[in-house]
Design a protein around this motif. Structure first.
Motif, PDB file in Angstrom:
ATOM      1  N   LYS A 225       1.048  -1.178  -0.081  1.00  0.00           N
ATOM      2  CA  LYS A 225       0.290   0.288   0.032  1.00  0.00           C
ATOM      3  C   LYS A 225       0.741   1.170  -0.024  1.00  0.00           C
ATOM      4  O   LYS A 225       2.217   1.280   0.885  1.00  0.00           O
ATOM      5  CB  LYS A 225      -0.744   0.317   1.328  1.00  0.00           C
ATOM      6  CG  LYS A 225      -1.776  -1.009   1.037  1.00  0.00           C
ATOM      7  CD  LYS A 225      -2.931  -0.909   2.268  1.00  0.00           C
ATOM      8  CE  LYS A 225      -3.901  -1.573   2.577  1.00  0.00           C
ATOM      9  NZ  LYS A 225      -5.053  -1.479   3.603  1.00  0.00           N
ATOM     10  N   GLN A 226       0.848   1.915  -0.773  1.00  0.00           N
ATOM     11  CA  GLN A 226       1.001   3.469  -0.700  1.00  0.00           C
ATOM     12  C   GLN A 226      -0.207   4.192  -0.560  1.00  0.00           C
ATOM     13  O   GLN A 226      -1.306   4.990  -0.935  1.00  0.00           O
ATOM     14  CB  GLN A 226       1.767   3.934  -1.589  1.00  0.00           C
ATOM     15  CG  GLN A 226       2.520   3.329  -2.461  1.00  0.00           C
ATOM     16  CD  GLN A 226       3.844   3.073  -3.835  1.00  0.00           C
ATOM     17  OE1 GLN A 226       3.438   2.162  -4.622  1.00  0.00           O
ATOM     18  NE2 GLN A 226       4.295   4.415  -4.304  1.00  0.00           N
ATOM     19  N   ASN A 227      -0.152   4.846   1.094  1.00  0.00           N
ATOM     20  CA  ASN A 227      -0.839   5.851   1.088  1.00  0.00           C
ATOM     21  C   ASN A 227      -1.332   6.815   0.894  1.00  0.00           C
ATOM     22  O   ASN A 227      -2.584   7.882   1.278  1.00  0.00           O
ATOM     23  CB  ASN A 227      -1.050   5.317   3.119  1.00  0.00           C
ATOM     24  CG  ASN A 227      -1.849   3.944   3.488  1.00  0.00           C
ATOM     25  OD1 ASN A 227      -2.459   3.082   2.946  1.00  0.00           O
ATOM     26  ND2 ASN A 227      -0.839   3.821   4.305  1.00  0.00           N
ATOM     27  N   SER A 228      -0.406   7.716   0.271  1.00  0.00           N
ATOM     28  CA  SER A 228      -0.340   8.967  -0.275  1.00  0.00           C
ATOM     29  C   SER A 228      -0.708   8.656  -1.850  1.00  0.00           C
ATOM     30  O   SER A 228       0.714   8.210  -2.403  1.00  0.00           O
ATOM     31  CB  SER A 228       0.902   9.527   0.347  1.00  0.00           C
ATOM     32  OG  SER A 228       0.555   9.931   1.759  1.00  0.00           O
ATOM     33  N   PRO A 229      -1.995   9.482  -1.990  1.00  0.00           N
ATOM     34  CA  PRO A 229      -1.580   9.187  -4.188  1.00  0.00           C
ATOM     35  C   PRO A 229      -1.055  10.626  -4.614  1.00  0.00           C
ATOM     36  O   PRO A 229      -0.350  10.182  -5.516  1.00  0.00           O
ATOM     37  CB  PRO A 229      -3.143   9.556  -3.989  1.00  0.00           C
ATOM     38  CG  PRO A 229      -3.789   9.644  -2.786  1.00  0.00           C
ATOM     39  CD  PRO A 229      -3.018   9.612  -1.874  1.00  0.00           C
ATOM     40  N   SER A 230      -0.661  11.568  -3.558  1.00  0.00           N
ATOM     41  CA  SER A 230      -0.029  12.186  -4.713  1.00  0.00           C
ATOM     42  C   SER A 230       0.920  13.652  -2.914  1.00  0.00           C
ATOM     43  O   SER A 230       0.352  13.100  -1.771  1.00  0.00           O
ATOM     44  CB  SER A 230      -1.046  13.646  -4.913  1.00  0.00           C
ATOM     45  OG  SER A 230      -1.755  14.361  -3.990  1.00  0.00           O
TER      46      SER A 230
ATOM     47  N   LYS B 169       7.220   6.170 -13.746  1.00  0.00           N
ATOM     48  CA  LYS B 169       6.586   5.982 -14.359  1.00  0.00           C
ATOM     49  C   LYS B 169       6.154   7.371 -14.801  1.00  0.00           C
ATOM     50  O   LYS B 169       5.589   8.087 -14.321  1.00  0.00           O
ATOM     51  CB  LYS B 169       5.363   5.144 -14.090  1.00  0.00           C
ATOM     52  CG  LYS B 169       3.827   4.537 -15.120  1.00  0.00           C
ATOM     53  CD  LYS B 169       3.136   3.159 -15.110  1.00  0.00           C
ATOM     54  CE  LYS B 169       3.057   2.797 -16.438  1.00  0.00           C
ATOM     55  NZ  LYS B 169       2.496   3.685 -17.078  1.00  0.00           N
ATOM     56  N   TYR B 170       5.582   7.365 -15.605  1.00  0.00           N
ATOM     57  CA  TYR B 170       5.194   8.452 -16.462  1.00  0.00           C
ATOM     58  C   TYR B 170       4.002   8.188 -17.926  1.00  0.00           C
ATOM     59  O   TYR B 170       4.061   6.827 -17.816  1.00  0.00           O
ATOM     60  CB  TYR B 170       5.951   9.448 -18.147  1.00  0.00           C
ATOM     61  CG  TYR B 170       7.214  10.061 -17.223  1.00  0.00           C
ATOM     62  CD1 TYR B 170       9.006   8.997 -17.600  1.00  0.00           C
ATOM     63  CD2 TYR B 170       7.094  11.165 -16.570  1.00  0.00           C
ATOM     64  CE1 TYR B 170       9.661   9.758 -16.804  1.00  0.00           C
ATOM     65  CE2 TYR B 170       8.459  11.644 -15.991  1.00  0.00           C
ATOM     66  CZ  TYR B 170       9.753  10.852 -16.057  1.00  0.00           C
ATOM     67  OH  TYR B 170      10.578  11.143 -15.398  1.00  0.00           O
ATOM     68  N   PRO B 171       2.836   8.145 -17.823  1.00  0.00           N
ATOM     69  CA  PRO B 171       1.751   8.070 -18.264  1.00  0.00           C
ATOM     70  C   PRO B 171       1.943   7.442 -19.315  1.00  0.00           C
ATOM     71  O   PRO B 171       3.183   7.970 -20.486  1.00  0.00           O
ATOM     72  CB  PRO B 171       1.153   9.817 -18.698  1.00  0.00           C
ATOM     73  CG  PRO B 171       1.501  10.370 -17.495  1.00  0.00           C
ATOM     74  CD  PRO B 171       3.464   9.838 -17.293  1.00  0.00           C
ATOM     75  N   ALA B 172       1.378   6.508 -19.848  1.00  0.00           N
ATOM     76  CA  ALA B 172       1.906   6.235 -21.426  1.00  0.00           C
ATOM     77  C   ALA B 172       3.046   5.101 -20.934  1.00  0.00           C
ATOM     78  O   ALA B 172       3.234   5.186 -22.699  1.00  0.00           O
ATOM     79  CB  ALA B 172       0.888   6.665 -22.345  1.00  0.00           C
ATOM     80  N   GLU B 173       3.768   5.038 -20.328  1.00  0.00           N
ATOM     81  CA  GLU B 173       5.264   4.345 -20.838  1.00  0.00           C
ATOM     82  C   GLU B 173       5.029   3.294 -19.276  1.00  0.00           C
ATOM     83  O   GLU B 173       4.378   3.285 -18.668  1.00  0.00           O
ATOM     84  CB  GLU B 173       6.271   5.565 -20.743  1.00  0.00           C
ATOM     85  CG  GLU B 173       6.579   6.610 -21.570  1.00  0.00           C
ATOM     86  CD  GLU B 173       7.840   7.022 -20.641  1.00  0.00           C
ATOM     87  OE1 GLU B 173       7.516   8.158 -22.035  1.00  0.00           O
ATOM     88  OE2 GLU B 173       8.571   7.288 -20.347  1.00  0.00           O
TER      89      GLU B 173
ATOM     90  N   TYR C 135       5.369   7.441  -9.068  1.00  0.00           N
ATOM     91  CA  TYR C 135       5.811   6.380  -8.612  1.00  0.00           C
ATOM     92  C   TYR C 135       5.260   4.981  -7.538  1.00  0.00           C
ATOM     93  O   TYR C 135       4.571   5.381  -6.654  1.00  0.00           O
ATOM     94  CB  TYR C 135       7.025   7.478  -7.536  1.00  0.00           C
ATOM     95  CG  TYR C 135       7.826   8.087  -7.407  1.00  0.00           C
ATOM     96  CD1 TYR C 135       7.443   9.147  -7.939  1.00  0.00           C
ATOM     97  CD2 TYR C 135       9.312   7.641  -7.976  1.00  0.00           C
ATOM     98  CE1 TYR C 135       8.775  10.168  -8.780  1.00  0.00           C
ATOM     99  CE2 TYR C 135      10.507   8.520  -8.288  1.00  0.00           C
ATOM    100  CZ  TYR C 135       9.735   9.694  -9.109  1.00  0.00           C
ATOM    101  OH  TYR C 135      10.621  11.023  -9.767  1.00  0.00           O
ATOM    102  N   PHE C 136       5.701   4.209  -8.039  1.00  0.00           N
ATOM    103  CA  PHE C 136       5.443   3.011  -8.016  1.00  0.00           C
ATOM    104  C   PHE C 136       6.484   1.909  -6.859  1.00  0.00           C
ATOM    105  O   PHE C 136       8.012   1.830  -6.909  1.00  0.00           O
ATOM    106  CB  PHE C 136       4.860   1.948  -8.070  1.00  0.00           C
ATOM    107  CG  PHE C 136       4.050   2.355  -8.997  1.00  0.00           C
ATOM    108  CD1 PHE C 136       3.728   3.370 -10.626  1.00  0.00           C
ATOM    109  CD2 PHE C 136       1.932   2.104  -8.935  1.00  0.00           C
ATOM    110  CE1 PHE C 136       2.590   3.524 -11.147  1.00  0.00           C
ATOM    111  CE2 PHE C 136       1.413   2.228  -9.599  1.00  0.00           C
ATOM    112  CZ  PHE C 136       1.420   2.899 -10.600  1.00  0.00           C
TER     113      PHE C 136
ATOM    114  N   GLY D 182       2.251  -0.972  -4.909  1.00  0.00           N
ATOM    115  CA  GLY D 182       1.437  -0.329  -4.470  1.00  0.00           C
ATOM    116  C   GLY D 182       0.379   0.289  -5.481  1.00  0.00           C
ATOM    117  O   GLY D 182       0.874   0.404  -6.478  1.00  0.00           O
ATOM    118  N   GLY D 183       0.034   1.282  -5.297  1.00  0.00           N
ATOM    119  CA  GLY D 183      -1.320   1.889  -5.710  1.00  0.00           C
ATOM    120  C   GLY D 183      -0.544   3.497  -6.619  1.00  0.00           C
ATOM    121  O   GLY D 183      -1.255   4.257  -7.443  1.00  0.00           O
ATOM    122  N   GLY D 184       0.577   3.436  -5.845  1.00  0.00           N
ATOM    123  CA  GLY D 184       1.794   4.217  -7.048  1.00  0.00           C
ATOM    124  C   GLY D 184       0.761   5.669  -5.783  1.00  0.00           C
ATOM    125  O   GLY D 184      -0.012   6.165  -5.434  1.00  0.00           O
ATOM    126  N   THR D 185       2.101   6.561  -6.043  1.00  0.00           N
ATOM    127  CA  THR D 185       1.926   8.110  -5.579  1.00  0.00           C
ATOM    128  C   THR D 185       2.644   8.861  -6.899  1.00  0.00           C
ATOM    129  O   THR D 185       3.874   8.591  -7.256  1.00  0.00           O
ATOM    130  CB  THR D 185       2.859   8.762  -4.746  1.00  0.00           C
ATOM    131  OG1 THR D 185       2.707   7.230  -3.029  1.00  0.00           O
ATOM    132  CG2 THR D 185       2.808   9.727  -3.955  1.00  0.00           C
TER     133      THR D 185
END
Lengths: 112, 111
Positions: free
Chosen positions: B5-10, B38-42, B88-89, B102-105
């Protein structure tokens, strides 16, 4: 050394069709794993192939299948496409199992 | 059940300051942890990893800390740069080769 390549980069299909995605790992890498990324479910593991054998499988229906060739290239197939299969499909390769995985750019699949 | 889990989405940080991204896990069988950017669509780009037998690993501006007793890891970026802005995952792996993410930040570094 070239990175992981995936083809095609973008794909549009309609419900009920099937699709095949391709992944070429980094030269020398023998393990190839596939992941699905969706906004709702995040990044989820599909399956892993090593030396042409499926070693691990995630929690996806049997419509999702794959294979690996003797040169380590891998293909993923999705049959009877559903709208919910729209996602970014990512392939990752590693030297051996449990080594760091390096990802390709992904294939964006849209199911209409 | 989310095992990572990554509790902070941003997270928003000023350029030059420290960015700290956090990750918690529940499965004590995880023995190797990784951070991807990760960048979008990459596809995700590997940043840094740490084995469960260590508590710290450093690579340039990136340092990962692992607290096994708390089942917590963190990624420190010092100094933060605008080019670090991305999602960041954190990911964990146990026997086998299945990465659990994790869900990513989403990190935003402001100039």
């Amino acid at each position: 050394k070239a990175g992981v390549t995936q083809t095609p980069r973008y794909l549009i299909k309609t419900r009920g069709q099937q699709v095949t995605l391709s992944c070429s790992p980094i030269s020398g890498h023998r393990s190839v794993s596939w992941y699905q990324q969706t906004p709702g479910q995040g990044l989820q593991f599909l399956f892993e192939y090593f030396s042409e054998t499926q070693r691990n499988k995630g929690n996806f229906p049997g419509r999702f299948s794959g294979r690996q060739f003797s040169n380590s290239r891998s293909e993923m197939n999705v049959s009877t496409l559903e709208l919910g299969d729209s996602a970014l499909y990512l392939c990752a390769s590693s030297l051996e199992t449990s080594d760091t995985q390096y990802f390709g750019p992904g294939t964006r699949l849209t199911v209409l | 059940d989310q095992q990572v889990k990554q509790n902070s989405p941003s997270l928003s940080v000023q350029e030059g300051r420290i960015s700290i991204l956090n990750c918690d896990y529940t499965n004590s069988m995880f023995d190797y942890f990784l951070w991807y950017k990760k960048y979008p669509a990459e596809g995700p780009t590997f940043l840094i990893s740490i084995s469960s037998i260590k508590d710290k690993n450093e690579d340039g501006r990136f340092t990962v800390f692992l607290n096994k007793s708390a089942k917590h890891l963190s990624l420190h970026i010092v100094p933060s740069q605008p080019g670090d802005s991305a999602v960041y995952f954190c990911a964990a792996i146990n026997a086998g080769n299945m990465l659990t993410f994790g869900g990513g930040t989403r990190l935003m570094v402001k100039p």
